[in-house]
Structure formats: structure tokens, C-alpha cells
Design a protein around this motif. Structure first.
Motif, PDB file in Angstrom:
ATOM      1  N   GLU A 163       0.454  -1.383  -0.237  1.00 49.46           N
ATOM      2  CA  GLU A 163      -0.044  -0.383  -0.320  1.00 49.46           C
ATOM      3  C   GLU A 163       1.042   1.396   0.228  1.00 49.46           C
ATOM      4  O   GLU A 163       1.614   1.369   1.257  1.00 49.46           O
ATOM      5  CB  GLU A 163      -1.020   0.029   1.175  1.00 49.46           C
ATOM      6  CG  GLU A 163      -1.816   1.100   1.063  1.00 49.46           C
ATOM      7  CD  GLU A 163      -2.590   1.851   2.784  1.00 49.46           C
ATOM      8  OE1 GLU A 163      -3.592   2.385   2.818  1.00 49.46           O
ATOM      9  OE2 GLU A 163      -2.092   0.354   3.460  1.00 49.46           O
ATOM     10  N   LEU A 164       0.511   2.280  -0.894  1.00 50.14           N
ATOM     11  CA  LEU A 164       1.803   2.999  -1.060  1.00 50.14           C
ATOM     12  C   LEU A 164       0.680   4.152  -0.803  1.00 50.14           C
ATOM     13  O   LEU A 164      -0.644   4.719  -1.024  1.00 50.14           O
ATOM     14  CB  LEU A 164       2.025   3.452  -2.257  1.00 50.14           C
ATOM     15  CG  LEU A 164       3.207   2.566  -3.147  1.00 50.14           C
ATOM     16  CD1 LEU A 164       2.784   3.283  -4.467  1.00 50.14           C
ATOM     17  CD2 LEU A 164       4.127   2.390  -2.524  1.00 50.14           C
ATOM     18  N   VAL A 165       1.068   4.614   0.513  1.00 51.38           N
ATOM     19  CA  VAL A 165       0.406   6.182   1.416  1.00 51.38           C
ATOM     20  C   VAL A 165       0.684   7.160   1.054  1.00 51.38           C
ATOM     21  O   VAL A 165       2.301   7.397   1.271  1.00 51.38           O
ATOM     22  CB  VAL A 165       0.506   5.909   2.681  1.00 51.38           C
ATOM     23  CG1 VAL A 165      -0.555   6.869   3.383  1.00 51.38           C
ATOM     24  CG2 VAL A 165      -0.392   4.113   3.170  1.00 51.38           C
ATOM     25  N   GLY A 166       0.118   8.145   0.740  1.00 55.40           N
ATOM     26  CA  GLY A 166       0.264   9.335   0.368  1.00 55.40           C
ATOM     27  C   GLY A 166       1.168  10.554   1.355  1.00 55.40           C
ATOM     28  O   GLY A 166      -0.581  10.775   1.980  1.00 55.40           O
ATOM     29  N   THR A 167       1.987  11.309   1.728  1.00 55.15           N
ATOM     30  CA  THR A 167       1.866  12.488   2.960  1.00 55.15           C
ATOM     31  C   THR A 167       2.402  13.577   2.465  1.00 55.15           C
ATOM     32  O   THR A 167       2.741  14.208   1.403  1.00 55.15           O
ATOM     33  CB  THR A 167       3.110  11.797   3.776  1.00 55.15           C
ATOM     34  OG1 THR A 167       2.648  11.348   4.429  1.00 55.15           O
ATOM     35  CG2 THR A 167       2.460  12.678   4.623  1.00 55.15           C
ATOM     36  N   PRO A 168       0.258  14.517   2.735  1.00 60.66           N
ATOM     37  CA  PRO A 168       0.806  16.072   1.722  1.00 60.66           C
ATOM     38  C   PRO A 168       1.872  16.363   2.114  1.00 60.66           C
ATOM     39  O   PRO A 168       1.931  16.468   3.696  1.00 60.66           O
ATOM     40  CB  PRO A 168      -0.110  16.420   2.326  1.00 60.66           C
ATOM     41  CG  PRO A 168      -1.950  15.523   2.489  1.00 60.66           C
ATOM     42  CD  PRO A 168      -0.317  14.279   2.671  1.00 60.66           C
ATOM     43  N   ALA A 169       2.832  17.336   1.330  1.00 60.98           N
ATOM     44  CA  ALA A 169       3.581  18.867   2.185  1.00 60.98           C
ATOM     45  C   ALA A 169       2.950  19.555   3.421  1.00 60.98           C
ATOM     46  O   ALA A 169       1.856  19.600   3.508  1.00 60.98           O
ATOM     47  CB  ALA A 169       3.837  19.354   1.523  1.00 60.98           C
ATOM     48  N   GLY A 170       3.119  19.437   4.666  1.00 67.63           N
ATOM     49  CA  GLY A 170       2.952  19.908   6.151  1.00 67.63           C
ATOM     50  C   GLY A 170       2.584  19.324   6.773  1.00 67.63           C
ATOM     51  O   GLY A 170       1.629  19.426   7.937  1.00 67.63           O
ATOM     52  N   ARG A 171       2.093  18.300   6.269  1.00 67.75           N
ATOM     53  CA  ARG A 171       1.151  17.280   7.510  1.00 67.75           C
ATOM     54  C   ARG A 171       2.151  15.847   8.401  1.00 67.75           C
ATOM     55  O   ARG A 171       1.976  14.808   8.325  1.00 67.75           O
ATOM     56  CB  ARG A 171       0.628  16.074   5.923  1.00 67.75           C
ATOM     57  CG  ARG A 171      -1.026  17.758   6.233  1.00 67.75           C
ATOM     58  CD  ARG A 171      -1.681  17.817   6.857  1.00 67.75           C
ATOM     59  NE  ARG A 171      -2.370  18.844   5.791  1.00 67.75           N
ATOM     60  CZ  ARG A 171      -3.737  18.334   5.661  1.00 67.75           C
ATOM     61  NH1 ARG A 171      -4.260  17.102   5.479  1.00 67.75           N
ATOM     62  NH2 ARG A 171      -4.301  18.668   5.500  1.00 67.75           N
ATOM     63  N   SER A 172       3.667  16.662   8.049  1.00 64.97           N
ATOM     64  CA  SER A 172       4.246  15.122   9.032  1.00 64.97           C
ATOM     65  C   SER A 172       5.325  16.465   9.449  1.00 64.97           C
ATOM     66  O   SER A 172       5.735  18.037   8.886  1.00 64.97           O
ATOM     67  CB  SER A 172       5.259  14.720   7.623  1.00 64.97           C
ATOM     68  OG  SER A 172       5.880  14.766   6.684  1.00 64.97           O
ATOM     69  N   GLY A 173       6.510  15.747  10.184  1.00 65.72           N
ATOM     70  CA  GLY A 173       7.922  16.321  11.265  1.00 65.72           C
ATOM     71  C   GLY A 173       8.338  15.704  10.991  1.00 65.72           C
ATOM     72  O   GLY A 173       8.525  14.573  11.372  1.00 65.72           O
ATOM     73  N   ILE A 174       9.188  16.439  11.038  1.00 64.91           N
ATOM     74  CA  ILE A 174      11.212  15.718  11.967  1.00 64.91           C
ATOM     75  C   ILE A 174      12.015  16.403  13.091  1.00 64.91           C
ATOM     76  O   ILE A 174      11.678  17.313  12.437  1.00 64.91           O
ATOM     77  CB  ILE A 174      12.339  15.648  10.561  1.00 64.91           C
ATOM     78  CG1 ILE A 174      11.344  14.322   9.715  1.00 64.91           C
ATOM     79  CG2 ILE A 174      13.468  14.699  11.164  1.00 64.91           C
ATOM     80  CD1 ILE A 174      12.032  14.202   8.583  1.00 64.91           C
ATOM     81  N   GLY A 175      11.972  15.818  13.471  1.00 62.50           N
ATOM     82  CA  GLY A 175      12.355  16.427  14.632  1.00 62.50           C
ATOM     83  C   GLY A 175      12.072  17.595  15.121  1.00 62.50           C
ATOM     84  O   GLY A 175      12.708  19.019  15.496  1.00 62.50           O
ATOM     85  N   GLY A 176      10.541  17.844  15.494  1.00 61.90           N
ATOM     86  CA  GLY A 176       9.949  18.775  15.482  1.00 61.90           C
ATOM     87  C   GLY A 176       9.628  19.785  14.861  1.00 61.90           C
ATOM     88  O   GLY A 176       8.910  20.846  14.964  1.00 61.90           O
ATOM     89  N   THR A 177       9.757  19.732  13.836  1.00 60.86           N
ATOM     90  CA  THR A 177       9.665  20.931  12.953  1.00 60.86           C
ATOM     91  C   THR A 177       8.653  20.106  11.077  1.00 60.86           C
ATOM     92  O   THR A 177       9.434  18.883  11.069  1.00 60.86           O
ATOM     93  CB  THR A 177      11.227  21.053  11.794  1.00 60.86           C
ATOM     94  OG1 THR A 177      11.788  21.573  13.223  1.00 60.86           O
ATOM     95  CG2 THR A 177      11.378  21.957  11.109  1.00 60.86           C
ATOM     96  N   VAL A 178       8.084  21.269  11.161  1.00 62.80           N
ATOM     97  CA  VAL A 178       7.186  20.582  10.205  1.00 62.80           C
ATOM     98  C   VAL A 178       7.942  21.306   8.466  1.00 62.80           C
ATOM     99  O   VAL A 178       8.723  21.672   8.488  1.00 62.80           O
ATOM    100  CB  VAL A 178       5.533  21.361  10.078  1.00 62.80           C
ATOM    101  CG1 VAL A 178       4.971  21.260   8.477  1.00 62.80           C
ATOM    102  CG2 VAL A 178       4.909  21.676  11.073  1.00 62.80           C
ATOM    103  N   VAL A 179       7.471  19.550   7.683  1.00 57.84           N
ATOM    104  CA  VAL A 179       8.544  19.337   6.674  1.00 57.84           C
ATOM    105  C   VAL A 179       7.146  20.236   5.509  1.00 57.84           C
ATOM    106  O   VAL A 179       6.324  19.882   5.344  1.00 57.84           O
ATOM    107  CB  VAL A 179       8.465  17.687   6.086  1.00 57.84           C
ATOM    108  CG1 VAL A 179       8.776  17.948   4.501  1.00 57.84           C
ATOM    109  CG2 VAL A 179       9.553  17.229   7.212  1.00 57.84           C
ATOM    110  N   THR A 180       8.114  20.938   5.495  1.00 56.75           N
ATOM    111  CA  THR A 180       6.319  21.490   3.869  1.00 56.75           C
ATOM    112  C   THR A 180       6.782  21.403   2.561  1.00 56.75           C
ATOM    113  O   THR A 180       6.487  21.730   1.816  1.00 56.75           O
ATOM    114  CB  THR A 180       7.339  23.612   4.195  1.00 56.75           C
ATOM    115  OG1 THR A 180       8.547  23.568   4.026  1.00 56.75           O
ATOM    116  CG2 THR A 180       6.097  23.662   5.263  1.00 56.75           C
ATOM    117  N   SER A 181       8.018  20.566   2.472  1.00 54.33           N
ATOM    118  CA  SER A 181       8.311  19.591   0.989  1.00 54.33           C
ATOM    119  C   SER A 181       7.901  18.014   0.277  1.00 54.33           C
ATOM    120  O   SER A 181       7.778  17.750   1.981  1.00 54.33           O
ATOM    121  CB  SER A 181       9.631  20.607   0.633  1.00 54.33           C
ATOM    122  OG  SER A 181      10.602  19.395   0.919  1.00 54.33           O
TER     123      SER A 181
END
Length: 128
Positions: A110-128
Motif C-alpha cells: 500500500e502506497l500512502v502519500g503524505t501531503p506537504a506540511g502534514r509530517s515533521g522531523i525533529g519537531g519541525t514541520v516538513v513543507t516540501s
């Protein structure tokens, strides 16, 4: 970053962890290129047989199930169909290489796509 979570019976997984991680990482690299090797994440979840059910009963010999998290933008690229096909077939082939041909027909990717701005690494939202 490509993130694969694999659910498999613990009895099938035991002793094959290193081989499976390497094979799945190679499958990712075959589609994305060598640059993806260092950021590919593989998590293996081994389940006791009595904790995996199909059809209301414990499953006797379920095939592994893979959830493959990728950025949603991958699905809107002009080559999206080729990327999806390459990931599904490559991951399936990697699973079969480790567990044998008997699992092929049931391997679920199952391929699950995460929209930009809906995940984070190290406490920072990933926007790209």
C-alpha cells in the motif's frame, strides 16, 4: 523519505531481518536512484500467528503486508504510473526473494502519500 513498514509473521521473519531490510532498500533504490539508499527507512513488525486474522479467523500462512509512505507529490509527477508500478513490483519481488514464491500472490503493498506540511522531523514541520 521513503518509509516502509512490513508486517509479517514472527516465525517467518526470525533470522531474515538483515536480508529483508537490504532487499527492500535495494528495491527503493532501483526506482529512485542511489541517493535514496541513505534515507530509506524499513521497519519490520513480527506478529505471532495468533495475532493475524483473515476472514474472522487466525491466518494460517499470511503473506507479508507493506505500508510504503511517500510524499503525495510523487503521485502527481508525469512518471507517477511508472513510479507506482516500479515500487509495487520491486517491493513484492524483494519480499519474494526473502520468503519464497509461496507469498507472491498475497503480498500487499500500500502506497500512502503524505501531503506537504502534514509530517515533521525533529519537531519541525516538513513543507516540501
Amino acid at each position: 523519505m521513503p518509509h516502509l513498514t512490513v508486517h509479517v509473521l514472527e516465525s517467518d521473519l526470525a533470522g531474515r531481518e538483515t536480508e529483508l531490510i537490504a532487499a527492500l532498500t535495494d528495491a527503493v533504490v532501483a526506482v529512485y536512484g542511489e541517493w535514496a539508499r541513505e534515507i530509506a527507512v524499513v521497519q519490520l513488525v513480527g506478529l505471532p500467528a495468533h495475532r493475524w486474522g483473515i476472514g474472522g479467523r487466525p491466518a494460517l500462512a499470511p503473506s507479508p503486508r507493506v505500508t510504503f509512505g511517500i510524499k503525495e507529490a510523487a503521485f502527481s509527477r508525469p512518471d507517477a504510473d511508472a513510479i507506482v508500478a516500479g515500487l509495487v513490483s520491486g517491493v513484492t519481488d524483494a519480499i519474494v526473494a526473502v520468503f519464497g514464491e509461496r507469498v507472491r500472490s498475497g503480498v500487499d503493498v500500500e502506497l500512502v502519500g503524505t501531503p506537504a506540511g502534514r509530517s515533521g522531523i525533529g519537531g519541525t514541520v516538513v513543507t516540501s
